[in-house]
Design an enzyme around this catalytic site. Structure first.
Site: not given
Ligand code: PMV
Length: 313
Positions: A96-97, A143
């Site tokens: 998530g980060l 990201d």
């Molecule tokens: O979980 P993380 O840090 O990989 O964030 C993913 C974010 C999403 O919106 C779910 C996917 C994306 O590529 O935007």
């Protein structure tokens, strides 16, 4: 030896929806992944020394190798180039980060330096986007953009394949946040694919939710620029509800969100892919930040105390 870094990030508005063209708002945080690359040996060797949630490195190992091969191919290099890669830094391997994107940016920069490729930020971002496909399947690009450029950003994917919209947002003063980790490693690829599948199966329900998410991001931007943090928090709460509706929250995420709100956070929501991973609470001022962080820690979860909108990040 070549060296490079990539920022960690927290999504304030629009994760998942952003994959399908809804704008998102993301802030880089003051933790980064660092990489060092040397061209030696006769096969790829990765030493991953990032501090991470239990099982993170194992879960991501194959995706990490694929991401490096994708990166090398995008750079026009042999995907099996024997590189010695070290990954470390202050960014925790909590889902998530944006840890995967931060490591891709760090490695791409280190390869560029080691091979004297002199790649621009735009090029690094594009390479990291291709690498992200190994981790997220169909990533939005939010990201890797935050990991490359840092800052507080407005991001809108061009789903027809053209240029994405990336705008730097400025807020009056950085605001404290608390990031709480469920300790559960999440598979972003499966989470993103799950949303796409449900969206296709229930077009009416999902169209309505996507419209709301779109409106929320615009309202979030307005509130951030006006520095109306109470409003930002209320909109984050609303965003969490939409994320629950598209089934990417979890029992632990809802629990951490509830604790944060109970302790006075202006708003709280899951952040990133969900299904585990992290939540973010808006907690302006050191005192409120500490109160929320301590309450989450008391329940046995790890937290990160940081800020959004820091000018130099
Ligand atoms: O979980 P993380 O840090 O990989 O964030 C993913 C974010 C999403 O919106 C779910 C996917 C994306 O590529 O935007």
């Amino acid at each position: 030896m070549g060296k490079g870094s990539g920022f960690g990030k927290v999504i304030l508005f629009g994760e998942h929806f952003v994959v399908h063209g809804v704008p998102g708002i993301v802030s880089a945080i003051d933790s980064a992944t660092d990489a060092e690359v040397t061209q030696t040996g006769n096969e790829l060797a990765i030493r991953d020394e990032r501090k991470a949630a239990k099982g993170y490195a194992e879960e991501k190992r194959l995706q990490q190798i694929e991401s490096i091969e994708r990166m090398l191919t995008t750079m026009g290099l042999d995907p099996k180039l024997p590189l010695k890669i070290w990954v470390g830094g202050t960014l925790l391997g909590f889902s998530g980060l944006g840890a995967s994107a931060a490591s891709s940016v760090a490695i791409a920069r280190a390869i560029s330096e080691e091979l004297n490729l002199k790649l621009t930020g735009e090029k690094i971002n594009q390479i990291a986007y291709e690498a992200e496909k190994a981790y997220a399947g169909n990533p939005s690009g939010i990201d890797n953009t935050a990991a490359t450029f840092g800052g507080l950003l407005w991001f809108k994917k061009n789903i027809s394949g053209g240029q994405n919209t990336i705008e730097k947002l400025r807020i009056r003063t950085p605001a404290e946040i608390v990031i709480g980790s469920t300790g559960k490693v999440a598979n972003t690829k499966a989470m993103v694919a799950g949303v796409a599948e449900r969206k296709q199966k229930n077009p009416q329900k999902y169209d309505a939710l996507f419209k709301q998410a779109d409106a929320l991001s615009y309202a979030g931007r307005k509130a951030l620029e006006a520095y109306d943090l109470k409003k930002v928090g209320a909109l984050m709460n609303e965003n969490h509800r939409l994320l629950q509706e598209i089934e990417v929250s979890s029992r632990e995420l809802d629990l951490l969100v509830d604790i944060a709100r109970r302790e006075g956070a202006f708003g709280a929501k899951l952040t990133g892919g969900g299904g585990g991973g992290c939540m973010v609470a808006l907690t302006p001022g050191k005192e409120l930040q500490e109160k929320v962080a301590a309450a989450i820690e008391k329940e046995g979860y790890e937290v990160l105390r940081t800020k959004i909108g820091v000018e130099k990040i």
